[in-house]
Design an enzyme around this catalytic site. Structure first.
Site, mmCIF file in Angstrom:
data_model
loop_
_atom_site.group_PDB
_atom_site.id
_atom_site.type_symbol
_atom_site.label_atom_id
_atom_site.label_comp_id
_atom_site.label_asym_id
_atom_site.label_seq_id
_atom_site.Cartn_x
_atom_site.Cartn_y
_atom_site.Cartn_z
ATOM 1 N N HIS A 11 1.131 29.317 7.294
ATOM 2 C CA HIS A 11 1.962 30.130 8.186
ATOM 3 C C HIS A 11 1.396 31.548 8.127
ATOM 4 O O HIS A 11 1.224 32.090 7.024
ATOM 5 C CB HIS A 11 3.407 30.184 7.701
ATOM 6 C CG HIS A 11 4.042 28.857 7.421
ATOM 7 N ND1 HIS A 11 5.136 28.395 8.121
ATOM 8 C CD2 HIS A 11 3.764 27.908 6.497
ATOM 9 C CE1 HIS A 11 5.497 27.221 7.642
ATOM 10 N NE2 HIS A 11 4.691 26.898 6.658
ATOM 11 N N ASP B 262 3.169 34.927 15.754
ATOM 12 C CA ASP B 262 3.188 33.845 14.778
ATOM 13 C C ASP B 262 2.051 32.861 15.036
ATOM 14 O O ASP B 262 1.657 32.638 16.185
ATOM 15 C CB ASP B 262 4.534 33.115 14.885
ATOM 16 C CG ASP B 262 4.978 32.521 13.570
ATOM 17 O OD1 ASP B 262 4.217 32.616 12.588
ATOM 18 O OD2 ASP B 262 6.078 31.967 13.519
ATOM 19 N N LYS C 291 3.343 33.169 -0.852
ATOM 20 C CA LYS C 291 2.828 33.961 0.266
ATOM 21 C C LYS C 291 2.098 35.204 -0.225
ATOM 22 O O LYS C 291 2.356 35.714 -1.312
ATOM 23 C CB LYS C 291 3.953 34.352 1.212
ATOM 24 C CG LYS C 291 5.003 35.282 0.629
ATOM 25 C CD LYS C 291 6.079 35.606 1.668
ATOM 26 C CE LYS C 291 7.212 36.418 1.042
ATOM 27 N NZ LYS C 291 8.262 36.755 2.021
ATOM 28 N N HIS D 16 0.224 29.030 13.140
ATOM 29 C CA HIS D 16 0.170 28.059 12.050
ATOM 30 C C HIS D 16 -1.178 27.354 12.105
ATOM 31 O O HIS D 16 -1.604 26.899 13.169
ATOM 32 C CB HIS D 16 1.325 27.064 12.154
ATOM 33 C CG HIS D 16 2.654 27.724 11.945
ATOM 34 N ND1 HIS D 16 3.346 28.318 12.986
ATOM 35 C CD2 HIS D 16 3.376 27.939 10.822
ATOM 36 C CE1 HIS D 16 4.462 28.853 12.503
ATOM 37 N NE2 HIS D 16 4.503 28.644 11.205
ATOM 38 N N ARG E 225 17.884 35.710 14.162
ATOM 39 C CA ARG E 225 18.451 35.555 12.821
ATOM 40 C C ARG E 225 19.754 36.337 12.733
ATOM 41 O O ARG E 225 19.842 37.473 13.204
ATOM 42 C CB ARG E 225 17.468 36.041 11.745
ATOM 43 C CG ARG E 225 16.211 35.177 11.673
ATOM 44 C CD ARG E 225 15.247 35.604 10.599
ATOM 45 N NE ARG E 225 14.004 34.838 10.705
ATOM 46 C CZ ARG E 225 12.903 35.086 9.987
ATOM 47 N NH1 ARG E 225 12.917 36.072 9.096
ATOM 48 N NH2 ARG E 225 11.823 34.348 10.148
#
Length: 635
Positions: free
Chosen positions: A510, A382, A464, A384, A362
């Site tokens: 997520h 991470d 979230k 999902h 990023r």
């Protein structure tokens, strides 16, 4: 007649407008002295504010969080007042409240020095003792602009010019100092007694690197001296724990200008990384996750479909090849959907949990970079979860249980929870957002967790839950997240065949537990002040000889420890034993084994534990058992 309703249910009835200060005085002199501000119908205002209609009133004292905020806001003005008295040519710009304090930005012809800070702080105390009354004024735009221009305060004039037409322009005066501010403020400078200036840093005007570099003076302010002393002690302790210093001291990693915001991991640091990744991989396997790997670079069209190009473009690194535009992935979710989309999925495949130690990039502003805590290249733990709507509650509940177990294993027992709802910039329908927010709220209530609402702080694709850890010196670090997404699977064409043979769109969760592995390692280093628990320590045991006579014995001990999976090293240098012990103690190693001729004769080892704890002499197999138990129990 005007009715003023107080929090205890009582009412004050008056036949003329009264100030909040007058209401406090009518209740009692103690409250009048303690009052700092008031909250009228939910709005925080000055004590001088008039109540002219029936209203709900809460009197704010220094015991309230809002009271401390008012004190810090007023302390920023006290700082600006002192600077203007000592340095009349300095221009005053912006001075907000921040966590634990405040700052004010100044334009001045030369850098402020530590001696300047000491003089400014002394002058602040003098102004406080003058007991100057703080008065609120409201001026029209042209009067305010002309006033500040006449004072040479061109930045203030610019700020006023940027205020939308019709908005009130309020100023506050204390003695001969006047500043632009919405307020509220304390009624007198004498209310400001406990403060300290901390440091000077650079800051661009309005955060734009094309503008002038200003000087930002940071300060802290409190209601009680003991609270400030405790805060300063925490700051001192935090500086000792700075992961950047410890990373260098312990030879874990470094960063350099040729790769801003990116980490060079040294062997010891990478060993620490591997312990964390291997632990997480084992945990994920136990909970039904399938590990995958997705590309680093994806075509712009995919990011447009996912919504990232529109909503996250300024944070993405982009590149071009053969007249095609690509982006280095800032997050893993679109790639995971592509894996899900391969082949025909059935309701029997759900929930499908796809995990990746995904390397992301990023384009963070250079001024925001901070060691491991804020980087441009990072790896997320991470995952999902693709599921049907009726799976959501169970999946969220199971994830929370998993997250709490992981945090406990890493030594964090206090977790704060926040629910972040729809932001202004978002994708998806209002109906989808209603459904998603309701589902997360229900899951938190089912787990009976205490949580705080954060309106407008959700991701652009879904609400979230944020999970934050409290470290050993009381700092809070946001790490884990769980986001519920009804939008992206649809945008990227994800479907499954339902039990009634219809094509349906899965719900996508997520989730991350550690967040960025780089940042989590930084948190671990600071939480433990570099003295990592045995199971995480890159080197768990060092074996030291007293003389050359013990060389072979030392090597045999190291071999035996390694055979049992213990990370051991030897130090056979021709140095005095006390020197070697002291040097390895500074490296914060968990265990040191010292051997001399008597240890060889008796077939034992002498063991020292970190913090200068002498465990005495013992057979090597007893030490191995002790170490293996400590590692297994993650003590």
């Amino acid at each position: 007649m005007t009715v003023i309703r107080l929090p205890d249910g009582s009412e004050k009835v008056v036949d003329h407008p009264v100030t909040i200060k007058e209401v406090a005085e009518s209740i009692g002199p103690g409250l009048a002295r303690a009052a700092i501000a008031g909250k009228v119908n939910g709005k925080l205002v000055d004590l001088s504010s008039l109540i002219e209609t029936d209203s709900d009133l809460v009197l704010i004292t220094d015991k309230d969080a809002e009271g401390l905020e008012v004190i810090r806001h007023s302390s920023a003005h006290l700082l600006a007042h002192a600077v203007k008295e000592l340095f009349p040519d300095a221009q005053v710009t912006i001075g907000p409240v921040i966590e634990d304090g405040f700052y004010y930005d100044f334009s001045y012809k030369r850098p402020f020095t530590p001696d300047d800070l000491a003089a400014i702080e002394k002058r602040m105390m003098e102004i406080s003792k003058r007991d100057l009354q703080v008065e609120r004024k409201e001026w029209d735009r042209s009067t305010a602009i002309n006033f500040f221009k006449s004072q040479g305060e061109h930045y203030k004039a610019q700020l006023i010019e940027a205020i939308p037409e019709g908005e009130t322009i309020s100023l506050y005066s204390q003695g001969d100092f006047t500043d632009l501010c919405r307020g509220p403020h304390v009624s007198s400078t004498s209310k400001l007694k406990v403060f300290k200036l901390m440091k000077v840093a650079g800051a661009y005007w309005r955060g734009n690197s094309n503008n002038e570099m200003l000087q930002r003076i940071y300060g802290t302010a409190w209601t009680k001296k003991e609270d400030q002393d405790a805060y300063l002690l925490r700051i001192e302790e935090a500086e000792k724990r700075d992961h950047r210093k410890l990373g260098k001291q312990l030879d874990l990693f470094h960063m350099q200008e040729e790769a801003p915001g990116m980490v060079f991991w040294h062997p010891k640091g990478w060993t620490l990384w591997q312990q964390i990744e291997q632990y997480m991989r084992q945990i994920l396997d136990q909970h039904g996750y399938l590990e995958i790997r997705t590309p680093q670079v994806l075509d712009r069209s995919l990011w447009e479909c996912s919504g990232h190009w529109e909503n996250f473009r300024e944070n993405m690194f982009v590149t071009e090849s053969e007249e095609r535009h690509f982006a280095i992935k800032p997050m893993n979710c679109p790639g995971h959907v592509q894996v899900f989309n391969q082949g025909l999925r059935s309701y029997r495949d759900l929930p499908m949990r796809l995990a990746e130690f995904g390397s992301c990039h990023r384009n963070e502003a250079s001024g925001a970079l901070h060691g491991l805590m804020r980087v441009r290249a990072f790896t997320q733990d991470d995952a999902h979860i693709f599921c049907a709507e009726d799976h959501v509650q169970e999946e969220v509940t199971e994830f929370i249980d998993l997250l709490q177990r992981v945090y406990k294993d890493f030594g964090f027992h206090e977790v704060q929870v926040k629910l972040s709802t729809r932001p202004q910039k978002r994708v998806g329908t209002e109906e989808q957002w209603d459904k998603a927010e309701s589902a997360l709220r229900m899951a938190l209530e089912k787990k009976a967790l205490a949580w705080e609402l954060q309106p407008g702080e959700g991701a652009f694709y879904g609400p979230k839950i944020e999970f934050s850890l409290k470290d050993s010196i009381g700092r809070v670090w946001q790490c884990g997240t769980l986001q519920l997404d009804f939008s992206m699977p649809n945008r990227l064409g994800a479907t499954y065949v339902s039990e009634d043979n219809l094509k349906k769109i899965p719900v996508m969760l997520h989730r991350a537990i550690l967040g960025s592995l780089e940042r989590f390692i930084g948190i671990l280093i600071e939480n433990h002040a570099g003295a990592l628990p045995l199971w995480l320590s890159p080197v768990q045991v060092v074996v030291l000889n007293i003389s050359r006579n013990q060389t072979e014995y030392v090597r045999s001990i190291v071999d035996e420890l390694k055979n049992h999976g213990i990370r051991a090293e030897s130090d056979l240098r021709n140095e005095k034993i006390n020197y070697k012990i002291r040097e390895h103690s500074l490296q914060k190693l968990p265990y040191q084994i010292i051997v001399g001729d008597t240890e060889i004769k008796d077939s034992v080892v002498s063991v020292r534990k970190r913090s200068n704890i002498d465990l005495g002499r013992m057979p090597l197999h007893d030490l191995v058992n002790l170490l293996k138990r400590e590692i297994a129990e993650k003590i």
